[in-house]
Design a protein around this motif. Sequence first.
Motif, short mmCIF file in Angstrom:
data_model
loop_
_atom_site.label_atom_id
_atom_site.label_comp_id
_atom_site.label_asym_id
_atom_site.label_seq_id
_atom_site.Cartn_x
_atom_site.Cartn_y
_atom_site.Cartn_z
N LEU A 133 1.36 25.03 31.67
CA LEU A 133 1.91 26.24 32.30
C LEU A 133 1.12 27.51 32.01
O LEU A 133 0.90 28.33 32.90
N ASP A 134 0.69 27.67 30.77
CA ASP A 134 -0.01 28.90 30.39
C ASP A 134 -1.35 29.07 31.09
O ASP A 134 -1.90 30.17 31.11
N GLU A 135 -1.87 27.99 31.67
CA GLU A 135 -3.17 28.06 32.34
C GLU A 135 -3.04 28.41 33.83
O GLU A 135 -4.05 28.58 34.52
N LEU A 136 -1.82 28.53 34.32
CA LEU A 136 -1.62 28.68 35.76
C LEU A 136 -1.61 30.14 36.21
O LEU A 136 -1.37 31.06 35.43
N GLN A 137 -1.87 30.33 37.51
CA GLN A 137 -1.79 31.64 38.13
C GLN A 137 -0.36 32.18 38.03
O GLN A 137 0.60 31.42 37.93
N ASP A 138 -0.23 33.51 38.10
CA ASP A 138 1.09 34.12 37.99
C ASP A 138 2.06 33.59 39.03
O ASP A 138 3.24 33.36 38.74
N SER A 184 -1.63 27.38 46.91
CA SER A 184 -1.08 28.41 47.78
C SER A 184 -1.94 28.55 49.03
O SER A 184 -3.14 28.26 49.02
N GLY A 185 -1.30 28.99 50.12
CA GLY A 185 -2.02 29.19 51.36
C GLY A 185 -1.20 30.03 52.32
O GLY A 185 0.03 30.03 52.28
N ALA A 186 -1.89 30.77 53.19
CA ALA A 186 -1.24 31.70 54.12
C ALA A 186 -1.01 31.05 55.49
O ALA A 186 -1.78 30.22 55.95
N LEU A 187 0.05 31.51 56.13
CA LEU A 187 0.42 31.03 57.46
C LEU A 187 -0.41 31.72 58.53
O LEU A 187 -0.78 32.89 58.39
N GLY A 188 -0.70 31.01 59.59
CA GLY A 188 -1.42 31.59 60.72
C GLY A 188 -1.51 30.58 61.84
O GLY A 188 -0.54 29.89 62.14
N VAL A 227 -9.06 18.41 38.04
CA VAL A 227 -8.44 17.72 39.18
C VAL A 227 -8.35 18.65 40.39
O VAL A 227 -8.68 18.26 41.52
N GLN A 228 -7.94 19.87 40.18
CA GLN A 228 -7.80 20.79 41.30
C GLN A 228 -9.15 21.11 41.95
O GLN A 228 -9.22 21.37 43.15
N ASN A 229 -10.21 21.04 41.19
CA ASN A 229 -11.55 21.26 41.76
C ASN A 229 -12.01 20.10 42.64
O ASN A 229 -12.98 20.24 43.39
N MET A 230 -11.33 18.95 42.55
CA MET A 230 -11.69 17.81 43.39
C MET A 230 -11.16 17.97 44.82
O MET A 230 -11.65 17.30 45.74
N MET A 231 -10.17 18.82 45.03
CA MET A 231 -9.42 18.82 46.27
C MET A 231 -10.24 19.09 47.53
O MET A 231 -9.99 18.49 48.57
N PRO A 232 -11.24 19.98 47.50
CA PRO A 232 -12.04 20.17 48.72
C PRO A 232 -12.73 18.89 49.20
O PRO A 232 -13.01 18.76 50.40
N ASP A 233 -12.99 17.95 48.29
CA ASP A 233 -13.60 16.68 48.69
C ASP A 233 -12.70 15.90 49.63
O ASP A 233 -13.17 15.02 50.36
N ALA A 234 -11.40 16.20 49.60
CA ALA A 234 -10.43 15.54 50.48
C ALA A 234 -10.03 16.45 51.64
O ALA A 234 -9.04 16.19 52.33
N GLY A 235 -10.77 17.53 51.85
CA GLY A 235 -10.46 18.44 52.95
C GLY A 235 -9.32 19.38 52.66
O GLY A 235 -8.67 19.89 53.58
N SER A 236 -9.08 19.65 51.38
CA SER A 236 -8.00 20.56 50.99
C SER A 236 -8.60 21.92 50.64
O SER A 236 -9.39 22.03 49.69
N TYR A 237 -8.21 22.95 51.39
CA TYR A 237 -8.80 24.27 51.19
C TYR A 237 -7.76 25.32 50.79
O TYR A 237 -7.90 26.49 51.09
N GLN A 238 -6.72 24.86 50.08
CA GLN A 238 -5.74 25.79 49.52
C GLN A 238 -6.30 26.48 48.29
O GLN A 238 -7.31 26.05 47.72
N ILE A 239 -5.60 27.51 47.85
CA ILE A 239 -5.96 28.19 46.60
C ILE A 239 -5.32 27.41 45.45
O ILE A 239 -4.11 27.23 45.42
N PRO A 240 -6.10 26.94 44.48
CA PRO A 240 -5.54 26.13 43.38
C PRO A 240 -4.71 26.97 42.42
O PRO A 240 -4.93 28.18 42.27
N SER A 241 -3.76 26.32 41.76
CA SER A 241 -2.84 27.05 40.88
C SER A 241 -3.39 27.28 39.49
O SER A 241 -2.96 28.19 38.78
N ASN A 242 -4.32 26.44 39.04
CA ASN A 242 -4.90 26.66 37.71
C ASN A 242 -5.90 27.81 37.78
O ASN A 242 -6.82 27.79 38.60
#
Length: 340
Positions: free
Chosen positions: A102-107, A125-129, A277-292
Amino acid sequence: MKTLEYLLLGSAAAFPAGAMAAELNLICSADVVICEKLVSEFETSHPEIDVNMVRLSSGEAYAKVRAEARNPQTDLWWGGTGDPHLQAAHDGLSTQYKSPMLDELQDWARGQAETSDYHTVGVYSGALGWGFNTEIFADKGIEAPQCWADLLDPALKGEIQIADPNSSGTAYTTLATLVQIMGEDEAFDYLKKMHANVSQYTKSGSAPVKAAARGETGLGIVFQHDAVAQAVEGFPIEVGSPCEGTGYEIGSMSLIDGAQNEEEAKIFYDWVLTPEVQNMMPDAGSYQIPSNAAATPPKEAPDLTALKLIDYDFAQYGSAERRKELLARWDEEVGSLPLQ
């Protein structure tokens, strides 16, 4: 900092060599490619745990967890918009867990945990559009929309897809966003007018922009990172962000109350919050903002600081009462309308 190696050593100690493989029953509410990437990487680093994964949209996941409340068949629910996770917390379907990460995560990720009394936590996290097919728009002479108001343009008749908010967290976020921007009555008036341009209400939140990428529709209302994923794949998709402002999601994760494999669920929970782990996500086509906070946002991800984000009220619109009210009104006033 709790590194990935630390967590792997902890899991190895918990499952000595020769022990029967443990199980983890996981619901994943992200794109199936992302879900499969997570499962593959986890089972590679944790060979002592077999993961049984089912991919469901956020609304479907909540319905499954609720239906199984007396005899839970799910241990952990990862991904999907935070509102149904908050509703699950309110309904007592998830249980409190304070991860050592928890202490390593974004606010905003920790804020999601605090709002739910630590029954859920933010994972991205990610924005709607929206994403629109530039070739279709050029062929039909349709101007690129800049604002929510532009989606009422008669030139877009039959060219918009959006998911059903009963099954899709993306679409529910859209509904709640419009209510917060316009006011409830005005938002429903807007949605009824936009209905004239809608060709389909899909089950999955990312399906509309995938249809736009295939040339089956002109525009899909989605989270912007889902549109980015199609553009990165080489499809003629351009990303749009509404001028009036837009909502955003805090993709979340919840440990299910009464989980049969709680310890295995906690191992996955802690593992998936690590920056490695969160840095792996773009390899799967995930372009959200990571929480760590130590993870690196994908270079293709929309810059949330450059967008006009509303002060989205996660507590109110994630509450069971408010969700039920809005979904019931949508069913009555919008979902019941015939498609043109």
